[in-house]
Design a protein around this motif. Structure first.
Motif, PDB file in Angstrom:
ATOM      1  N   ASP A  69       0.953  -1.368  -0.075  1.00 24.24           N
ATOM      2  CA  ASP A  69      -0.055  -0.010  -0.013  1.00 24.24           C
ATOM      3  C   ASP A  69       1.039   1.166  -0.028  1.00 24.24           C
ATOM      4  N   ASN A  70       2.039   1.179  -0.739  1.00 24.82           N
ATOM      5  CA  ASN A  70       3.054   2.357  -0.753  1.00 24.82           C
ATOM      6  C   ASN A  70       3.707   2.891   0.495  1.00 24.82           C
ATOM      7  N   LYS A  71       3.559   1.820   1.119  1.00 27.36           N
ATOM      8  CA  LYS A  71       4.303   2.034   2.532  1.00 27.36           C
ATOM      9  C   LYS A  71       5.352   0.887   3.043  1.00 27.36           C
ATOM     10  N   VAL A  72       6.224   1.266   3.576  1.00 20.57           N
ATOM     11  CA  VAL A  72       7.281   0.165   4.049  1.00 20.57           C
ATOM     12  C   VAL A  72       6.582  -0.562   5.402  1.00 20.57           C
ATOM     13  N   VAL A  73       6.471  -1.838   5.175  1.00 16.01           N
ATOM     14  CA  VAL A  73       5.754  -2.730   5.968  1.00 16.01           C
ATOM     15  C   VAL A  73       6.715  -3.485   6.790  1.00 16.01           C
ATOM     16  N   TYR A  74       7.878  -3.954   5.952  1.00 17.36           N
ATOM     17  CA  TYR A  74       8.892  -4.813   6.369  1.00 17.36           C
ATOM     18  C   TYR A  74      10.308  -4.323   5.966  1.00 17.36           C
ATOM     19  N   HIS A  75      10.990  -3.987   7.060  1.00 19.16           N
ATOM     20  CA  HIS A  75      12.482  -3.695   6.778  1.00 19.16           C
ATOM     21  C   HIS A  75      13.549  -4.445   7.808  1.00 19.16           C
ATOM     22  N   GLU A  76      14.431  -5.279   7.149  1.00 20.57           N
ATOM     23  CA  GLU A  76      15.149  -6.001   7.992  1.00 20.57           C
ATOM     24  C   GLU A  76      16.719  -5.870   7.329  1.00 20.57           C
ATOM     25  N   ALA A  77      17.555  -6.030   8.195  1.00 20.49           N
ATOM     26  CA  ALA A  77      18.928  -5.965   7.825  1.00 20.49           C
ATOM     27  C   ALA A  77      19.549  -7.046   8.565  1.00 20.49           C
ATOM     28  N   LEU A  78      20.121  -8.242   7.868  1.00 17.46           N
ATOM     29  CA  LEU A  78      20.538  -9.334   8.495  1.00 17.46           C
ATOM     30  C   LEU A  78      21.760  -9.990   7.998  1.00 17.46           C
ATOM     31  N   GLY A  79      22.459 -10.935   8.901  1.00 19.46           N
ATOM     32  CA  GLY A  79      23.391 -11.701   8.744  1.00 19.46           C
ATOM     33  C   GLY A  79      24.806 -10.771   9.093  1.00 19.46           C
ATOM     34  N   VAL A  80      26.174 -10.857   8.404  1.00 21.39           N
ATOM     35  CA  VAL A  80      26.961 -10.232   8.567  1.00 21.39           C
ATOM     36  C   VAL A  80      27.818  -9.474   7.709  1.00 21.39           C
ATOM     37  N   SER A  81      28.543  -8.485   7.897  1.00 22.79           N
ATOM     38  CA  SER A  81      29.290  -7.584   7.017  1.00 22.79           C
ATOM     39  C   SER A  81      30.298  -8.441   6.294  1.00 22.79           C
ATOM     40  N   ASN A  82      30.938  -9.267   7.276  1.00 21.60           N
ATOM     41  CA  ASN A  82      32.197  -9.991   6.856  1.00 21.60           C
ATOM     42  C   ASN A  82      32.319 -11.475   7.474  1.00 21.60           C
ATOM     43  N   ILE A  83      32.190 -12.651   6.726  1.00 13.23           N
ATOM     44  CA  ILE A  83      32.146 -13.665   7.128  1.00 13.23           C
ATOM     45  C   ILE A  83      33.096 -14.271   7.903  1.00 13.23           C
ATOM     46  N   LYS A  84      34.543 -13.539   7.850  1.00 10.32           N
ATOM     47  CA  LYS A  84      35.569 -13.953   8.656  1.00 10.32           C
ATOM     48  C   LYS A  84      35.378 -13.468  10.062  1.00 10.32           C
ATOM     49  N   THR A  85      34.945 -12.011  10.168  1.00 11.19           N
ATOM     50  CA  THR A  85      34.842 -11.549  11.401  1.00 11.19           C
ATOM     51  C   THR A  85      33.577 -11.605  12.145  1.00 11.19           C
ATOM     52  N   ILE A 130      31.231  -9.441  12.066  1.00 19.01           N
ATOM     53  CA  ILE A 130      30.469  -8.219  12.123  1.00 19.01           C
ATOM     54  C   ILE A 130      29.165  -8.142  11.697  1.00 19.01           C
ATOM     55  N   PRO A 131      28.112  -7.825  12.810  1.00 17.64           N
ATOM     56  CA  PRO A 131      26.815  -8.010  12.271  1.00 17.64           C
ATOM     57  C   PRO A 131      26.505  -6.763  11.212  1.00 17.64           C
ATOM     58  N   VAL A 132      25.619  -7.196  10.331  1.00 16.40           N
ATOM     59  CA  VAL A 132      24.890  -6.050   9.374  1.00 16.40           C
ATOM     60  C   VAL A 132      23.719  -5.427  10.438  1.00 16.40           C
ATOM     61  N   ASP A 133      23.656  -4.095  10.157  1.00 18.42           N
ATOM     62  CA  ASP A 133      22.444  -3.551  10.997  1.00 18.42           C
ATOM     63  C   ASP A 133      21.855  -2.476  10.092  1.00 18.42           C
ATOM     64  N   LYS A 134      21.001  -1.791  10.565  1.00 19.83           N
ATOM     65  CA  LYS A 134      19.804  -1.082   9.716  1.00 19.83           C
ATOM     66  C   LYS A 134      20.571   0.359   9.199  1.00 19.83           C
ATOM     67  N   GLN A 135      21.774   0.663   9.389  1.00 18.91           N
ATOM     68  CA  GLN A 135      22.690   1.557   8.806  1.00 18.91           C
ATOM     69  C   GLN A 135      23.696   1.179   8.015  1.00 18.91           C
ATOM     70  N   SER A 136      23.861  -0.140   7.910  1.00 16.59           N
ATOM     71  CA  SER A 136      24.987  -0.691   6.920  1.00 16.59           C
ATOM     72  C   SER A 136      24.565  -0.417   5.497  1.00 16.59           C
ATOM     73  N   ILE A 137      25.639  -0.051   4.630  1.00 20.51           N
ATOM     74  CA  ILE A 137      25.365   0.630   3.365  1.00 20.51           C
ATOM     75  C   ILE A 137      26.139  -0.643   2.394  1.00 20.51           C
ATOM     76  N   PHE A 138      25.501  -0.869   1.305  1.00 23.32           N
ATOM     77  CA  PHE A 138      25.709  -1.725   0.175  1.00 23.32           C
ATOM     78  C   PHE A 138      26.129  -1.028  -0.995  1.00 23.32           C
TER      79      PHE A 138
END
Length: 359
Positions: free
Chosen positions: A55-71, A73-81
């Motif tokens: 309905d033209n609105k964000v109803v689901y927003h998730e940031a999941l997993g890790v930034s680096n598989i070796k370290t 470090i978690p992905v968060d909602k401020q993480s940039i791709f």
């Protein structure tokens, strides 16, 4: 205390709102997140940023997993791709703004604004037919990338389809010249003034900056190993506005652009009509039509006819980063996904099995 209680209840209610899928079903956010995590685990997707629009609105927003598989470090909602080719449709939106303001005419030959310095002699006359409209609809005959070679057109401009980042960069240079800003940091500032600031996309940028330095996730190669989350020698220099590939963003910010497309915000209604109508119609032997059912291209987005309405979509592939977006105006529905590896096709296939066709 009463106010705090009310806020707590309201927050709990907001978290429990269902996501409506394209096939008309509802799925709890917690269930959807659980299933997405299963897909990420099975396909070895390190990190993800994702939005669903109802309905033209964000109803689901998730940031999941890790930034680096070796370290880990978690992905968060401020993480940039890296947005990769999701750069192209938002750049097309910017071009349409420039056209509305009279900066350029979509149907005037681009060479009259700025002669291209890298055209082969045998293509010189034909290239003079190229317009901004042809660039946005991928009708120039330019290769995807010229790689410092003289450009020989594959066909007469305006007569066929050939996906081209090279042509998008030519158009960026034209706008940079017309506005007197070139095609580096100053063009990015113009883009931000006209698009991202207006839409509230605070940290989305085509140019490297300090925020990216501290918030960008790592890419991962085909073997699953981390690549980089900063500038790499011999790669993109961070200072050039690459209209075809250098956008950096995340799902909730890019979703603001998709919602603007759905709600027709920021451009005249006639401009939106022009942007999303089919300008390039695919022949039956076009690989995109044969493989995934795409029917054509507008000014910025690919198109596909579905039983839910016309789907406008775009993929992004920088190999160690991939991205995807689509929206269906008839359903007021949209999807934005960024991942930091090369598994997007597999992810979209399994997501579609869960919530209806997404591509």
């Amino acid at each position: 205390m009463i106010i705090l209680y009310c806020l707590t209840v309201l927050n709990a209610c907001a978290q429990s709102i269902d996501v409506t899928t394209l096939n008309g079903k509802n799925i709890k956010k917690e269930k959807l997140t659980s299933e997405i995590k299963k897909i990420m685990n099975s396909e070895k997707i390190p990190g993800l940023s994702m939005v669903i629009i109802n309905d033209n609105k964000v109803v689901y927003h998730e940031a999941l997993g890790v930034s680096n598989i070796k370290t880990n470090i978690p992905v968060d909602k401020q993480s940039i791709f890296e947005g990769a080719s999701l750069s192209k449709p938002i750049f097309a939106y910017f071009v349409m703004k420039m056209a509305e303001k009279g900066v350029l005419d979509l149907d005037k030959p681009l060479y009259e604004y700025l002669p291209h310095p890298g055209i082969s002699p045998e293509s010189m006359e034909a290239y003079k037919l190229i317009t901004a409209r042809m660039v946005l609809a991928h009708q120039t005959g330019f290769p995807n990338h010229a790689n410092n070679q003289l450009i020989k057109l594959a066909f007469t401009p305006g007569t066929d389809f050939m996906y081209s980042g090279e042509a998008y960069q030519y158009l960026a240079a034209v706008i940079g010249i017309l506005k007197g800003v070139g095609f580096k940091e100053q063009l990015n500032e113009l883009f931000r003034d006209e698009v991202t600031h207006t839409l509230g996309m605070t940290h989305s940028t085509f140019i490297w900056n300090d925020y990216l330095e501290s918030h960008k996730v790592f890419g991962h190669n085909s073997k699953g190993n981390p690549t980089s989350n900063t500038l790499v020698e011999g790669g993109w220099n961070g200072k050039t506005f690459n209209a075809y590939s250098s956008l950096h963003s995340e799902a909730s910010e890019y979703a603001k652009f998709i919602i603007a497309m759905l709600k027709r915000e920021g451009l005249n209604n006639e401009t939106f009509d022009d942007m999303i109508k089919e300008h390039t119609h695919f022949s039956n032997d076009n690989p995109l039509k044969q493989q995934v059912g795409q029917t054509g291209w507008g000014l910025g987005f690919a198109q596909k006819s579905t039983k839910y309405g016309v789907m406008h979509l775009h993929t992004g592939n920088n190999h160690d980063f991939q991205a995807y977006t689509m929206f269906i105006p008839k359903q007021k529905y949209g999807l934005v996904v960024f991942i930091n590896c090369d598994k997007m096709p597999l992810f979209l296939e399994k997501l579609s099995n869960l919530i209806g066709p997404q591509f």
